[in-house]
Design a protein around this motif. Structure first.
Motif, PDB file in Angstrom:
ATOM      1  N   VAL A   1       2.553  -4.429 -12.636  1.00  0.00           N
ATOM      2  CA  VAL A   1       2.409  -5.701 -13.337  1.00  0.00           C
ATOM      3  C   VAL A   1       2.926  -5.618 -14.765  1.00  0.00           C
ATOM      4  O   VAL A   1       3.643  -6.492 -15.243  1.00  0.00           O
ATOM      5  CB  VAL A   1       0.933  -6.150 -13.319  1.00  0.00           C
ATOM      6  CG1 VAL A   1       0.744  -7.397 -14.160  1.00  0.00           C
ATOM      7  CG2 VAL A   1       0.491  -6.391 -11.896  1.00  0.00           C
ATOM      8  N   LEU A   2       2.550  -4.536 -15.468  1.00  0.00           N
ATOM      9  CA  LEU A   2       2.846  -4.442 -16.894  1.00  0.00           C
ATOM     10  C   LEU A   2       3.961  -3.451 -17.214  1.00  0.00           C
ATOM     11  O   LEU A   2       4.386  -3.346 -18.364  1.00  0.00           O
ATOM     12  CB  LEU A   2       1.581  -4.021 -17.659  1.00  0.00           C
ATOM     13  CG  LEU A   2       0.398  -4.988 -17.534  1.00  0.00           C
ATOM     14  CD1 LEU A   2      -0.858  -4.362 -18.098  1.00  0.00           C
ATOM     15  CD2 LEU A   2       0.704  -6.299 -18.232  1.00  0.00           C
TER      16      LEU A   2
ATOM     17  N   ARG B   1      -2.849 -10.147 -22.186  1.00  0.00           N
ATOM     18  CA  ARG B   1      -3.712  -9.094 -22.746  1.00  0.00           C
ATOM     19  C   ARG B   1      -2.931  -7.791 -22.875  1.00  0.00           C
ATOM     20  O   ARG B   1      -3.280  -6.924 -23.653  1.00  0.00           O
ATOM     21  CB  ARG B   1      -4.906  -8.930 -21.820  1.00  0.00           C
ATOM     22  CG  ARG B   1      -6.092  -8.248 -22.428  1.00  0.00           C
ATOM     23  CD  ARG B   1      -7.143  -7.903 -21.386  1.00  0.00           C
ATOM     24  NE  ARG B   1      -7.575  -9.027 -20.564  1.00  0.00           N
ATOM     25  CZ  ARG B   1      -7.673  -8.971 -19.240  1.00  0.00           C
ATOM     26  NH1 ARG B   1      -7.336  -7.872 -18.592  1.00  0.00           N
ATOM     27  NH2 ARG B   1      -8.084 -10.011 -18.552  1.00  0.00           N
ATOM     28  N   ASP B   2      -1.897  -7.656 -22.056  1.00  0.00           N
ATOM     29  CA  ASP B   2      -1.090  -6.449 -21.989  1.00  0.00           C
ATOM     30  C   ASP B   2      -1.944  -5.236 -21.599  1.00  0.00           C
ATOM     31  O   ASP B   2      -1.686  -4.111 -22.042  1.00  0.00           O
ATOM     32  CB  ASP B   2      -0.363  -6.188 -23.306  1.00  0.00           C
ATOM     33  CG  ASP B   2       0.861  -5.297 -23.074  1.00  0.00           C
ATOM     34  OD1 ASP B   2       1.399  -5.312 -21.951  1.00  0.00           O
ATOM     35  OD2 ASP B   2       1.280  -4.590 -24.011  1.00  0.00           O
ATOM     36  N   ALA B   3      -2.963  -5.486 -20.804  1.00  0.00           N
ATOM     37  CA  ALA B   3      -3.794  -4.387 -20.296  1.00  0.00           C
ATOM     38  C   ALA B   3      -4.482  -4.871 -19.030  1.00  0.00           C
ATOM     39  O   ALA B   3      -4.834  -6.036 -18.922  1.00  0.00           O
ATOM     40  CB  ALA B   3      -4.848  -3.974 -21.320  1.00  0.00           C
ATOM     41  N   LEU B   4      -4.651  -3.949 -18.084  1.00  0.00           N
ATOM     42  CA  LEU B   4      -5.340  -4.277 -16.838  1.00  0.00           C
ATOM     43  C   LEU B   4      -6.764  -3.751 -16.939  1.00  0.00           C
ATOM     44  O   LEU B   4      -6.983  -2.581 -17.214  1.00  0.00           O
ATOM     45  CB  LEU B   4      -4.616  -3.602 -15.667  1.00  0.00           C
ATOM     46  CG  LEU B   4      -5.287  -3.735 -14.301  1.00  0.00           C
ATOM     47  CD1 LEU B   4      -5.067  -5.119 -13.740  1.00  0.00           C
ATOM     48  CD2 LEU B   4      -4.748  -2.687 -13.344  1.00  0.00           C
TER      49      LEU B   4
ATOM     50  N   LYS C   1      -1.393   1.365 -19.279  1.00  0.00           N
ATOM     51  CA  LYS C   1      -2.011   0.167 -19.853  1.00  0.00           C
ATOM     52  C   LYS C   1      -3.187  -0.310 -19.004  1.00  0.00           C
ATOM     53  O   LYS C   1      -3.236  -1.453 -18.560  1.00  0.00           O
ATOM     54  CB  LYS C   1      -0.975  -0.947 -19.990  1.00  0.00           C
ATOM     55  CG  LYS C   1      -0.016  -0.693 -21.145  1.00  0.00           C
ATOM     56  CD  LYS C   1       0.930  -1.831 -21.347  1.00  0.00           C
ATOM     57  CE  LYS C   1       1.806  -1.576 -22.564  1.00  0.00           C
ATOM     58  NZ  LYS C   1       2.931  -2.502 -22.624  1.00  0.00           N
TER      59      LYS C   1
ATOM     60  N   VAL D   1      -3.594 -11.080 -17.588  1.00  0.00           N
ATOM     61  CA  VAL D   1      -3.344  -9.640 -17.714  1.00  0.00           C
ATOM     62  C   VAL D   1      -2.109  -9.408 -18.563  1.00  0.00           C
ATOM     63  O   VAL D   1      -2.086  -8.538 -19.439  1.00  0.00           O
ATOM     64  CB  VAL D   1      -3.171  -9.002 -16.321  1.00  0.00           C
ATOM     65  CG1 VAL D   1      -2.681  -7.572 -16.436  1.00  0.00           C
ATOM     66  CG2 VAL D   1      -4.477  -9.052 -15.558  1.00  0.00           C
ATOM     67  N   LYS D   2      -1.064 -10.233 -18.320  1.00  0.00           N
ATOM     68  CA  LYS D   2       0.169 -10.063 -19.102  1.00  0.00           C
ATOM     69  C   LYS D   2      -0.067 -10.387 -20.566  1.00  0.00           C
ATOM     70  O   LYS D   2       0.412  -9.684 -21.449  1.00  0.00           O
ATOM     71  CB  LYS D   2       1.263 -10.950 -18.521  1.00  0.00           C
ATOM     72  CG  LYS D   2       1.917 -10.336 -17.303  1.00  0.00           C
ATOM     73  CD  LYS D   2       3.103 -11.157 -16.866  1.00  0.00           C
ATOM     74  CE  LYS D   2       3.935 -10.386 -15.837  1.00  0.00           C
ATOM     75  NZ  LYS D   2       4.837 -11.306 -15.122  1.00  0.00           N
TER      76      LYS D   2
ATOM     77  N   ASP E   1       3.751  -0.288 -17.227  1.00  0.00           N
ATOM     78  CA  ASP E   1       3.292   0.928 -17.884  1.00  0.00           C
ATOM     79  C   ASP E   1       1.960   1.336 -17.248  1.00  0.00           C
ATOM     80  O   ASP E   1       0.968   0.610 -17.336  1.00  0.00           O
ATOM     81  CB  ASP E   1       3.109   0.661 -19.380  1.00  0.00           C
ATOM     82  CG  ASP E   1       2.755   1.942 -20.134  1.00  0.00           C
ATOM     83  OD1 ASP E   1       2.419   2.950 -19.466  1.00  0.00           O
ATOM     84  OD2 ASP E   1       2.819   1.931 -21.376  1.00  0.00           O
TER      85      ASP E   1
ATOM     86  N   TRP F   1       9.034  -3.779  -9.215  1.00  0.00           N
ATOM     87  CA  TRP F   1       7.597  -3.590  -9.345  1.00  0.00           C
ATOM     88  C   TRP F   1       7.078  -2.449  -8.486  1.00  0.00           C
ATOM     89  O   TRP F   1       6.338  -1.595  -8.939  1.00  0.00           O
ATOM     90  CB  TRP F   1       6.862  -4.892  -8.998  1.00  0.00           C
ATOM     91  CG  TRP F   1       7.039  -5.295  -7.555  1.00  0.00           C
ATOM     92  CD1 TRP F   1       8.124  -5.901  -7.021  1.00  0.00           C
ATOM     93  CD2 TRP F   1       6.129  -5.070  -6.492  1.00  0.00           C
ATOM     94  NE1 TRP F   1       7.957  -6.093  -5.681  1.00  0.00           N
ATOM     95  CE2 TRP F   1       6.721  -5.594  -5.326  1.00  0.00           C
ATOM     96  CE3 TRP F   1       4.864  -4.494  -6.390  1.00  0.00           C
ATOM     97  CZ2 TRP F   1       6.100  -5.538  -4.082  1.00  0.00           C
ATOM     98  CZ3 TRP F   1       4.247  -4.453  -5.155  1.00  0.00           C
ATOM     99  CH2 TRP F   1       4.871  -4.968  -4.013  1.00  0.00           C
TER     100      TRP F   1
ATOM    101  N   ALA G   1      -1.170  -1.382 -12.654  1.00  0.00           N
ATOM    102  CA  ALA G   1      -0.753  -1.638 -14.039  1.00  0.00           C
ATOM    103  C   ALA G   1       0.745  -1.422 -14.183  1.00  0.00           C
ATOM    104  O   ALA G   1       1.443  -2.191 -14.861  1.00  0.00           O
ATOM    105  CB  ALA G   1      -1.514  -0.735 -14.995  1.00  0.00           C
TER     106      ALA G   1
END
Lengths: 417, 341
Positions: free
Chosen positions: B72-73, B34-37, B78, B31-32, B75, B294, B69
């Motif tokens: 984890v990311l 890809r930078d998207a969930l 995302k 996921v990280k 944002d 988080w 999201a």
């Protein structure tokens, strides 16, 4: 006599596998074969590995567990306590039902449309052209959805038949009630039922067997009658009139049996939420049947047209010159020759229709794709097994249809002597 | 000689590729990278997950995706929403097409074990109900003998329906449909007398009608439908992240942490539980491979559990669901976050 024995073959060298034309094709075939097998083994290996990673193993045990869901249309008795296997069989029978109905109707429609497209009547010929082009060139799924929308939105709900002044009236002598769920048609009742032959969970009525025997006997009788007529024609040059004898062979025993068993129609009656007593033809079946018929019929029309056009004009002119009437010209001269061209592509249309019936899920018709590949797959999570089974079944179905039609093709094709 | 090298390399490449393609691995890392969930959601159920005219998704389940999201990311935007039907959802999850499934899915024994899913918690306690037109004159599900009933295929409701009618010795005619939209169309056209699905889904569907007042949801709830997000079996760390993100939202409501006061509380709160939740003391985030803040980001994304509920499906919305079983345990409900410690 001179015999040229040719040069002595040079001894075999490895490079000849590539540079010698005699071996090259073999070499290439061997390489392609190995590559194909490698690809196949890779796919299988990868699948098994991924399944193992997910902690799943290939197992068909789920087929013998309780299904737990209901199916709207069943040709054999089924309830939610039965196994997934029986549910799959119910689905398969539904697939076969809509395929057989579709093939018959599409053939009739296709032959009529194909012949009419050649009509000398400008309007009829153009109308058929429009039908063929419109249905051939729009995806089947859209036609299925359009038919469904028409049936659900235009037909009245069963409720509309209720009350003193119902909003909708039954048609055909108050025997048929089209609704947006099903078309209620009368069922057949007997005042003097002869009992049933027990077969598994449900039996076959002896009356049904009696009718089948009578009709089979009539068909055999008709065969004998026609060969007798041909013998008379060969001897005397005159063909005796036989149509009323063969009609009587069918009609008399059927009427007799109908009277004996006291067959009568039971009209559907609105009771509770839905019509009862009659037979409710599910709209899903009717819609799917209609869409498959219209779509495949357009293709068959073109095949029939091509077949007729393939018979040279001289054939019909010769037949007319011999004094054959148009109808006999068609049945004795043109059609036997046209069939040779028509049958092979017709096979693939039948196969297409059978496979296309798996679009049934769009209208909620529970065919094999809906039971085994739909609910069963989803409730048990056995995607791989269900898909493999479904592919095997569709493959077997297609091969059976293909084999049957090929036998027919052998019978109608040009006999070269 | 050359040939054996050639075939050897073909085999090696094939083996390497089969290893690479295997759907195995560290979801968090993926996921990280890809930078998207990838979040599996309903194809369209107002209040739970539905896109608006501009294609922006919103709803109760969507808010969970956003929170995850954000955690984890960093944002909440995302997220790639993958609409899945009742039939495709579990395959989408187990094949790796989605990282988490937040689609009104019932937690059952078989799905948790045989289907190799891990339900990470419950975000809505539901039960199956029936919706009928008022003018049908039916006031109880027991009066539905002989009725035609629309049912989404591939759901637990399909099985409950069969069981309920069998247990009550009643007959029915199922109409199998593939999605809620199709069910709505068939029900509105009168092709079925009743529509059955989770009661929350019925309320959401009714809210989208032009004449919601002409339809009633029958009082009988015929099953338990604990709905919750699910992840794949096997990646326990990812399961922990998904689970504790949900608990963070629920705990935040319990401790009065809202999207409005969260920054202030992060600075000034003396409650040790809140301090741990918001990462001001004890870096809990590190234990699941995330940073200290988080949970703060997850709560900020669309608010705590109560705020999400009120904004998407609560009594002030057209769907108008009461908290009922979904109130905090302190309010007589079943929502109970495990301790952040």
């Amino acid at each position: 006599m001179v015999t040229y024995t040719g040069a002595v073959d040079p001894p075999f060298r490895l490079s000849m596998l590539i540079y010698d034309r005699r071996y090259r094709s073999l070499t290439l075939q061997a390489i392609v074969f190995i590559l194909v097998m490698l690809a196949a083994s890779w796919i299988i290996d990868n699948t098994l590995k991924n399944l193992a990673d997910l902690g799943k193993t290939l197992s068909f045990d789920f087929l013998f567990r309780r299904a737990g869901y209901d199916i709207p249309q069943q040709l054999i008795p089924y309830n939610s306590d039965d196994t997934h296997l029986r549910a799959a069989v119910v689905g398969l029978l539904n697939t076969l039902l809509v395929s057989v109905l579709g093939c018959i109707a599409a053939t009739v429609l296709g032959v009529v449309a194909g012949v009419l497209r050649l009509s000398s009547n400008w309007l009829i010929a153009r109308l058929m052209t429009v039908y063929v082009e419109v249905f051939r060139n729009i995806p089947l799924l859209l036609w299925i959805l359009v038919c469904l929308a028409l049936f659900t939105e235009i037909m009245p709900p069963p409720n509309a038949y209720r009350g003193e002044n119902p909003a909708a009236g039954m048609i055909l002598f108050d025997m048929v009630a089209p609704t947006n769920r099903y078309t209620a048609i009368p069922s057949i009742g007997m005042t003097n039922p002869p009992g049933t032959l027990a077969l598994g969970r449900e039996g076959i009525s002896w009356a049904f067997i009696a009718f089948a025997v009578v009709i089979a006997a009539a068909l055999a009788g008709r065969r004998l009658l026609r060969s007798w007529a041909r013998r008379v024609q060969d001897q005397t040059g005159k063909r005796p009139t036989t149509w009323w004898i063969s009609l009587a062979m069918f009609a008399l025993p059927v009427l007799l049996l109908t009277w004996y068993f006291g067959l009568h129609l039971i009209p559907p009656v609105l009771r509770g939420f839905n019509f009862a007593d009659g037979i409710n033809l599910d709209n899903a079946l009717v819609v799917l049947w209609l869409a498959l018929t219209l779509y495949t019929g357009a293709f068959i029309a073109e095949i029939v047209r091509a077949g007729i056009l393939a018979v040279s004009r001289g054939q019909s002119e010769a037949a007319f010159a011999l004094g054959l009437r148009p109808r006999r010209t068609m049945s004795l001269v043109i059609l036997p020759q046209a069939l040779r061209v028509i049958v092979p592509p017709l096979i693939s249309q039948y196969l297409n229709l059978t496979k296309n019936s798996s679009l049934a899920i769009a209208v909620g018709y529970m065919d094999l794709r809906g039971t085994l590949g739909g609910t069963t797959l989803n409730q048990t999570g056995r995607e791989m097994e269900a898909m493999v089974l479904m592919m095997a079944v569709y493959l077997a179905l297609s091969l059976i249809i293909s084999a049957g039609m090929n036998i027919f093709n052998v019978r109608v094709r040009l006999k070269e002597r | 000689m050359k040939k054996s090298v050639f075939f050897g390399s073909v085999t090696a490449v094939a083996l390497a590729a089969s290893g690479a393609l295997a759907a195995e691995g560290d979801t968090l890392k993926e996921v990280k990278a890809r930078d998207a969930l990838n979040c599996g959601v309903n194809t369209g159920l107002i209040g739970f997950a539905a896109p608006d005219a501009n294609g922006n998704w919103s709803g109760f389940d969507v808010s969970y995706c956003k929170a995850l999201a954000a955690a984890v990311l960093g944002d909440a935007t995302k997220v790639k929403y993958v609409p899945v039907t009742g039939q495709t959802r579990f395959t989408a999850l187990s094949s790796g097409e989605v990282d988490v499934l937040a689609r009104n899915s019932t937690w059952t024994f078989q799905r948790d074990t045989d289907l190799k899913l891990d339900f990470i918690g419950i975000n809505y306690y539901d039960g199956q109900g029936f919706m009928v037109r008022k003018d049908l004159g039916v006031s109880s599900a027991k009066e539905l003998n002989g009725a035609t009933i629309c049912i989404q295929t591939g759901t637990t409701t399909e099985l409950n329906l069969a069981d309920y009618f069998k247990a009550n010795n009643m007959e029915y005619q199922p109409v199998n449909i593939d999605s809620n939209a199709e069910g709505e169309q068939q029900y509105m056209a009168g092709a079925c007398d009743a529509y059955t699905t989770d009661a929350s889904g019925l309320a959401a569907t009714r809210a989208s009608f032009a004449d919601p007042e002409n339809h009633i949801i029958l009082p009988e709830i015929i099953s338990k439908e604990p709905l919750g997000p699910a992840v794949r079996h096997g990646d326990n760390n990812w399961g922990d992240i998904a689970r504790w993100t949900l608990y963070a939202l629920i705990a935040a409501e319990e401790y009065g942490v809202t999207s409005a006061n969260i920054d202030e509380l992060a600075k000034s709160s003396n409650n040790p539980e809140v301090q741990r939740l918001l990462g001001t003391t004890d870096e809990l985030g590190k234990m699941i491979g995330l940073d200290a803040e988080w949970a703060r980001r997850a709560i900020k994304a669309s608010g705590n559990y109560g705020e999400i509920f009120a904004a998407t499906i609560g009594e002030q919305t057209p769907i108008g669901l009461a908290r009922g079983l979904n109130a905090q345990w302190t309010q007589g409900g079943l929502m109970y976050a495990m301790p952040f410690r």
